[in-house]
Design a protein around this motif. Structure first.
Motif, PDB file in Angstrom:
ATOM      1  N   THR A 154       0.822  -1.214   0.000  1.00 39.83           N
ATOM      2  CA  THR A 154       0.000   0.000   0.000  1.00 39.83           C
ATOM      3  C   THR A 154       0.852   1.258   0.000  1.00 39.83           C
ATOM      4  O   THR A 154       0.313   2.368   0.028  1.00 39.83           O
ATOM      5  CB  THR A 154      -0.921   0.017   1.232  1.00 39.83           C
ATOM      6  OG1 THR A 154      -0.113  -0.031   2.423  1.00 39.83           O
ATOM      7  CG2 THR A 154      -1.878  -1.159   1.203  1.00 39.83           C
ATOM      8  N   THR A 155       2.165   1.101  -0.037  1.00 35.16           N
ATOM      9  CA  THR A 155       3.049   2.276   0.034  1.00 35.16           C
ATOM     10  C   THR A 155       3.896   2.467  -1.215  1.00 35.16           C
ATOM     11  O   THR A 155       4.506   3.522  -1.387  1.00 35.16           O
ATOM     12  CB  THR A 155       3.979   2.169   1.254  1.00 35.16           C
ATOM     13  OG1 THR A 155       4.697   0.935   1.195  1.00 35.16           O
ATOM     14  CG2 THR A 155       3.181   2.218   2.544  1.00 35.16           C
ATOM     15  N   THR A 156       3.964   1.485  -2.110  1.00 40.21           N
ATOM     16  CA  THR A 156       4.752   1.655  -3.315  1.00 40.21           C
ATOM     17  C   THR A 156       4.108   2.675  -4.255  1.00 40.21           C
ATOM     18  O   THR A 156       2.889   2.897  -4.221  1.00 40.21           O
ATOM     19  CB  THR A 156       4.924   0.315  -4.052  1.00 40.21           C
ATOM     20  OG1 THR A 156       5.698   0.530  -5.237  1.00 40.21           O
ATOM     21  CG2 THR A 156       3.577  -0.257  -4.468  1.00 40.21           C
ATOM     22  N   LEU A 157       4.921   3.286  -5.092  1.00 38.04           N
ATOM     23  CA  LEU A 157       4.434   4.236  -6.087  1.00 38.04           C
ATOM     24  C   LEU A 157       3.779   3.528  -7.271  1.00 38.04           C
ATOM     25  O   LEU A 157       3.103   4.166  -8.081  1.00 38.04           O
ATOM     26  CB  LEU A 157       5.583   5.110  -6.597  1.00 38.04           C
ATOM     27  CG  LEU A 157       6.243   6.037  -5.579  1.00 38.04           C
ATOM     28  CD1 LEU A 157       7.462   6.719  -6.202  1.00 38.04           C
ATOM     29  CD2 LEU A 157       5.251   7.081  -5.078  1.00 38.04           C
ATOM     30  N   VAL A 158       4.010   2.224  -7.408  1.00 35.49           N
ATOM     31  CA  VAL A 158       3.494   1.470  -8.547  1.00 35.49           C
ATOM     32  C   VAL A 158       2.106   0.921  -8.215  1.00 35.49           C
ATOM     33  O   VAL A 158       1.939   0.162  -7.254  1.00 35.49           O
ATOM     34  CB  VAL A 158       4.439   0.312  -8.927  1.00 35.49           C
ATOM     35  CG1 VAL A 158       3.882  -0.461 -10.127  1.00 35.49           C
ATOM     36  CG2 VAL A 158       5.828   0.852  -9.246  1.00 35.49           C
ATOM     37  N   GLY A 159       1.107   1.314  -9.021  1.00 33.63           N
ATOM     38  CA  GLY A 159      -0.244   0.826  -8.789  1.00 33.63           C
ATOM     39  C   GLY A 159      -0.487  -0.522  -9.416  1.00 33.63           C
ATOM     40  O   GLY A 159      -0.957  -1.450  -8.753  1.00 33.63           O
ATOM     41  N   ARG A 160      -0.161  -0.652 -10.690  1.00 33.08           N
ATOM     42  CA  ARG A 160      -0.292  -1.942 -11.370  1.00 33.08           C
ATOM     43  C   ARG A 160       0.509  -1.902 -12.663  1.00 33.08           C
ATOM     44  O   ARG A 160       0.856  -0.830 -13.180  1.00 33.08           O
ATOM     45  CB  ARG A 160      -1.758  -2.282 -11.668  1.00 33.08           C
ATOM     46  CG  ARG A 160      -2.414  -1.446 -12.762  1.00 33.08           C
ATOM     47  CD  ARG A 160      -3.882  -1.824 -12.911  1.00 33.08           C
ATOM     48  NE  ARG A 160      -4.541  -1.168 -14.044  1.00 33.08           N
ATOM     49  CZ  ARG A 160      -5.029   0.063 -14.027  1.00 33.08           C
ATOM     50  NH1 ARG A 160      -4.906   0.794 -12.919  1.00 33.08           N
ATOM     51  NH2 ARG A 160      -5.632   0.570 -15.094  1.00 33.08           N
ATOM     52  N   VAL A 161       0.811  -3.079 -13.178  1.00 32.02           N
ATOM     53  CA  VAL A 161       1.537  -3.231 -14.433  1.00 32.02           C
ATOM     54  C   VAL A 161       0.729  -4.176 -15.312  1.00 32.02           C
ATOM     55  O   VAL A 161       0.270  -5.224 -14.845  1.00 32.02           O
ATOM     56  CB  VAL A 161       2.950  -3.808 -14.206  1.00 32.02           C
ATOM     57  CG1 VAL A 161       3.692  -3.938 -15.538  1.00 32.02           C
ATOM     58  CG2 VAL A 161       3.740  -2.928 -13.239  1.00 32.02           C
ATOM     59  N   VAL A 162       0.555  -3.804 -16.576  1.00 34.20           N
ATOM     60  CA  VAL A 162      -0.182  -4.643 -17.515  1.00 34.20           C
ATOM     61  C   VAL A 162       0.726  -4.948 -18.701  1.00 34.20           C
ATOM     62  O   VAL A 162       1.261  -4.037 -19.338  1.00 34.20           O
ATOM     63  CB  VAL A 162      -1.474  -3.966 -18.001  1.00 34.20           C
ATOM     64  CG1 VAL A 162      -2.186  -4.856 -19.021  1.00 34.20           C
ATOM     65  CG2 VAL A 162      -2.395  -3.661 -16.835  1.00 34.20           C
ATOM     66  N   VAL A 163       0.903  -6.242 -18.982  1.00 34.97           N
ATOM     67  CA  VAL A 163       1.710  -6.684 -20.119  1.00 34.97           C
ATOM     68  C   VAL A 163       0.780  -7.341 -21.132  1.00 34.97           C
ATOM     69  O   VAL A 163       0.140  -8.356 -20.823  1.00 34.97           O
ATOM     70  CB  VAL A 163       2.801  -7.686 -19.684  1.00 34.97           C
ATOM     71  CG1 VAL A 163       3.639  -8.112 -20.884  1.00 34.97           C
ATOM     72  CG2 VAL A 163       3.687  -7.073 -18.605  1.00 34.97           C
ATOM     73  N   ALA A 164       0.676  -6.749 -22.330  1.00 37.83           N
ATOM     74  CA  ALA A 164      -0.126  -7.335 -23.408  1.00 37.83           C
ATOM     75  C   ALA A 164       0.740  -8.322 -24.183  1.00 37.83           C
ATOM     76  O   ALA A 164       1.833  -7.969 -24.635  1.00 37.83           O
ATOM     77  CB  ALA A 164      -0.650  -6.242 -24.334  1.00 37.83           C
ATOM     78  N   VAL A 165       0.254  -9.561 -24.322  1.00 38.11           N
ATOM     79  CA  VAL A 165       1.033 -10.660 -24.894  1.00 38.11           C
ATOM     80  C   VAL A 165       0.375 -11.162 -26.174  1.00 38.11           C
ATOM     81  O   VAL A 165      -0.828 -11.474 -26.171  1.00 38.11           O
ATOM     82  CB  VAL A 165       1.157 -11.821 -23.884  1.00 38.11           C
ATOM     83  CG1 VAL A 165       1.914 -12.992 -24.491  1.00 38.11           C
ATOM     84  CG2 VAL A 165       1.827 -11.345 -22.601  1.00 38.11           C
TER      85      VAL A 165
END
Length: 419
Positions: free
Chosen positions: A209-220
């Motif tokens: 809950t403290t990282t700056l990264v919310g989510r990562v999406v990789v399109a394959v």
């Protein structure tokens, strides 16, 4: 223990990552199980998340050519004064940039960053690499010493390639799924189209809950299992990706040999750089030589002068005795003296490139705006030093020679520095 498969080519490329304090940024802390149920849309067969990740990592790299758009919305100060100087990796820190990509799927590739009237290219061929800037008509040739070249050829997998990369969706996507850890969930979102091709979407959501990264999406890509697009959202903005690298067109066919063969343009100045092969311990950590090191790089012994606080997305790397003034002056010995953070973290190309430009050491050519001015432009004064705060990465440079970095707010870095 992480059992996510890692391809030989990806291992050896990771072993070449430039040592840097920013290795904990996005691209270096992507997650493994727990895994959520997949979605069945657009007529594509249902694929469970763990199966999709495995297929991407076990797939042979594909020969391809295409156009990539790199868009950064990192919340950094306006870099327009830098960008008007022409095609340069500094431009990747803000706005949209177009790149052309060619690769034979093995040891040869070319990536060209296109400016309005200039070009910056990175070309790799086995254990050699070149960068070329049309702005100053300079070629930098990276090669191993004869002794290291012989040692590289003896490796059981593909020989390592010197670090002269520009970001591509295929490389960043594989790195995202290779750096699997245990502090996020992975799911498969609705299928989509990228560059006109059907694609699955792997969604990595940190549990922190403290990282700056919310989510990562990789399109394959649904046929070749090649990553076609990588999007990273900041935890402060769920609507618009802070970083997006994706193909706008792509062809899966071997490029012409002439495209992958580098010849210095007539009259260009050529600078030779001998790149040391990573030592056996580093190569072993990436699976290139027999190893007795821990399976998880985070469990490996830390180099002298390096301290890591926290884990996963909240990890903060602290490097001591950094001569910032010498780095800003472009002194190669200052870079050579940096502790090899790569040994313990496995590297992250996006983070390395950001660090290279931030600290003034990289494959790119000099820009009209001098490095010290760029440093002042990107950072702000804080008690005891200066800080860079972007939407995905923070760097704290202290007057006592310590540099801290992580995908966390600057206040977190300051708290760690004072601990």
């Amino acid at each position: 223990m992480d059992t996510t498969p890692v391809t030989p080519r990806s291992r050896v490329r990771a072993a070449w990552a430039v040592p840097a304090v920013a290795v904990v940024a996005v691209g270096a802390a992507f997650a493994a199980p727990p895994l959520l149920a997949s979605a069945d849309t657009a007529g594509l067969p249902t694929v469970q998340p763990d199966e999709l990740v495995t297929r991407v990592l076990e797939a042979e790299p594909q020969a391809l050519s295409g156009t990539v758009v790199h868009t950064a919305r990192l919340g950094l100060p306006d870099l327009s004064l830098v960008q008007v100087g022409g095609a340069d990796p500094v431009s990747l820190l803000g706005g949209s940039t177009t790149l052309r990509v060619w690769t034979d799927g093995e040891a040869r590739s070319r990536v060209s960053l296109l400016g309005t009237a200039s070009e910056y290219s990175a070309v790799t061929d086995g254990t050699q690499a070149w960068t070329y800037s049309s702005s100053d008509d300079e070629v930098v040739h990276y090669a191993l010493s004869p002794q290291d070249a012989a040692r590289a050829q003896a490796l059981r997998d593909d020989p390592p390639t010197p670090p002269a990369d520009l970001p591509t969706p295929a490389e960043l996507g594989r790195q995202a799924l290779e750096r699997a850890q245990q502090d996020a969930t992975v799911s498969v979102d609705a299928a989509t189209k990228v560059a006109g091709r059907d694609a699955y979407q792997v969604v990595v959501t940190p549990t922190s809950t403290t990282t700056l990264v919310g989510r990562v999406v990789v399109a394959v890509d649904a046929r070749t299992w090649t990553p076609l697009r990588v999007q990273v959202w900041s935890s402060d903005d769920a609507q618009t990706p802070a970083l997006e690298v994706g193909f706008t067109d792509v062809t899966f066919a071997a490029p012409a040999d002439s495209v992958l063969t580098f010849t210095p343009p007539p009259g260009a100045q050529v600078r030779e750089v001998t790149v040391p092969l990573p030592d056996d311990a580093t190569l072993a950590a990436h699976g290139d030589v027999p190893s007795t090191l821990p399976d998880d790089p985070a469990d490996a012994p830390l180099p002298d002068g390096v301290r890591v606080t926290g884990t996963g997305w909240d990890a903060v790397v602290e490097v001591s005795d950094v001569d910032v003034a010498a780095l800003l002056a472009g002194d190669p010995s200052a870079v050579a003296s940096l502790p090899d953070v790569e040994k313990s973290f496995g590297g992250g190309e996006g983070a390395n490139q950001l660090f290279d430009q931030f600290m003034g050491e990289g494959d790119g050519p000099p820009v009209d705006l001098d490095t010290a001015t760029l440093y002042d432009q990107l950072t702000t004064p804080v008690e005891g030093g200066r800080a860079l705060q972007s939407s995905l990465l923070s760097v704290l440079v202290l007057d006592d020679g310590r540099v801290l970095a992580g995908a966390v707010p600057v206040d977190t870095l300051r708290a760690v520095a004072g601990a």
